[in-house]
Write a protein that holds these residues in place. Sequence first.
Motif, PDB file in Angstrom:
ATOM      1  N   VAL A  68     -24.591  49.775 100.226  1.00  0.00           N
ATOM      2  CA  VAL A  68     -25.297  49.895  98.957  1.00  0.00           C
ATOM      3  C   VAL A  68     -24.364  49.574  97.775  1.00  0.00           C
ATOM      4  O   VAL A  68     -24.831  49.146  96.719  1.00  0.00           O
ATOM      5  N   ILE A  69     -23.057  49.729  97.971  1.00  0.00           N
ATOM      6  CA  ILE A  69     -22.139  49.499  96.841  1.00  0.00           C
ATOM      7  C   ILE A  69     -22.123  48.025  96.423  1.00  0.00           C
ATOM      8  O   ILE A  69     -22.390  47.710  95.264  1.00  0.00           O
ATOM      9  N   PRO A  70     -21.845  47.076  97.340  1.00  0.00           N
ATOM     10  CA  PRO A  70     -21.912  45.680  96.890  1.00  0.00           C
ATOM     11  C   PRO A  70     -23.326  45.234  96.514  1.00  0.00           C
ATOM     12  O   PRO A  70     -23.475  44.379  95.625  1.00  0.00           O
ATOM     13  N   TYR A  71     -24.345  45.837  97.128  1.00  0.00           N
ATOM     14  CA  TYR A  71     -25.709  45.450  96.740  1.00  0.00           C
ATOM     15  C   TYR A  71     -25.986  45.829  95.286  1.00  0.00           C
ATOM     16  O   TYR A  71     -26.558  45.036  94.523  1.00  0.00           O
ATOM     17  N   VAL A  72     -25.575  47.048  94.908  1.00  0.00           N
ATOM     18  CA  VAL A  72     -25.822  47.465  93.530  1.00  0.00           C
ATOM     19  C   VAL A  72     -24.991  46.620  92.555  1.00  0.00           C
ATOM     20  O   VAL A  72     -25.457  46.256  91.474  1.00  0.00           O
ATOM     21  N   ALA A  73     -23.754  46.292  92.965  1.00  0.00           N
ATOM     22  CA  ALA A  73     -22.947  45.419  92.109  1.00  0.00           C
ATOM     23  C   ALA A  73     -23.635  44.074  91.916  1.00  0.00           C
ATOM     24  O   ALA A  73     -23.668  43.530  90.799  1.00  0.00           O
ATOM     25  N   LEU A 123     -18.473  43.737  87.355  1.00  0.00           N
ATOM     26  CA  LEU A 123     -19.531  44.077  86.404  1.00  0.00           C
ATOM     27  C   LEU A 123     -18.984  44.125  84.974  1.00  0.00           C
ATOM     28  O   LEU A 123     -19.615  43.621  84.034  1.00  0.00           O
ATOM     29  N   LEU A 147     -32.823  48.088  96.074  1.00  0.00           N
ATOM     30  CA  LEU A 147     -31.783  48.058  97.110  1.00  0.00           C
ATOM     31  C   LEU A 147     -31.308  49.465  97.450  1.00  0.00           C
ATOM     32  O   LEU A 147     -31.023  49.770  98.612  1.00  0.00           O
ATOM     33  N   TYR A 174     -31.424  51.017 101.209  1.00  0.00           N
ATOM     34  CA  TYR A 174     -30.228  51.301 101.998  1.00  0.00           C
ATOM     35  C   TYR A 174     -29.723  52.721 101.878  1.00  0.00           C
ATOM     36  O   TYR A 174     -28.898  53.139 102.686  1.00  0.00           O
TER      37      TYR A 174
END
Lengths: 124, 171
Positions: A4-9, B18, B111, B115
């Motif tokens: 989920v970390i790279p997806y959110v990024a 980001l 997402l 997940y």
Amino acid sequence: MHPVIPYVAAAGLFGLGCYGVVVRRNAVLLLMAVELMLNAVNLIFVTADANVRAALPHSGQVFALFVIVLATAEIGVGLAIVLQLYRLRQSVAVDEVPLGERNDGPDRNGPARHTAPGPGGAAR
Amino acid sequence: MGIEPVDVLLAALGAIALGAGALVVSTRHIVRAGLWLVVALGAIAGLYLVLTAELVAWVQVLLYVGAVVVLLLFAVMLTRAPIGASEDLDRPRWAGLLVGGGAGLGLAALLIDAYRWSRVPLPGQGTGAAPIGTEVFRTWVLPFEVLSVLLLAALIGAIVVSRPDIGRRES
């Protein structure tokens, strides 16, 4: 790894790219924002390649490579158009580009199309 | 449910990407936007490395940081962008905030919902050039060839667009 970390990024990068495309006036900065969006898509491809068990191995990375090549082609044509716009109008502000050719006065649009467009075009 | 070192690495690189991306779309210096784009793309290459996509990471460094950013900086110079800060770079913000915030937050919510805080093991070793090349030339060979035609078309298109004496109507 928590995917989920790279997806959110990637989602955040895509949002930033959308913001840049809508807000920026300079065409070169707009292309930079488009690059951010393409990179967000690539990040999603590579993350999915690392955590989704697919029938074909490494398809995500192969598609990331394809997207990189597409982005390179896009940036080449895009910058050619931007430079031509600058040569015609001495400005790359995208909200000053006249879209309807008929509605524009002949003093601005007519000569720019059919004569030598400024010093850059005449130098060749 | 613990936090692994690779998670810390991913979160740090994602935060760098980001932050640099936010500076790309908000800075008032055009050249600095290009340089922050280098930082963002480099952080994304680092993310690829952590995600064991070695070939994609190095292609990213070569093509994006090496070629695309240099092209963009050339375009900045050729359009005679001002050196200092320029005030009229942005249109009114509300539309951009609406569209960008909507897309970003919507995708993030989707997402996260998909997940949650699930955990998958990373592949043991990085993916070098050999497996990717096998896949490209075995499964994806038709898109690969079409892509080469597209590159040729883009090349010819760029040449035609940048030469006003080609294809001018006789009048």
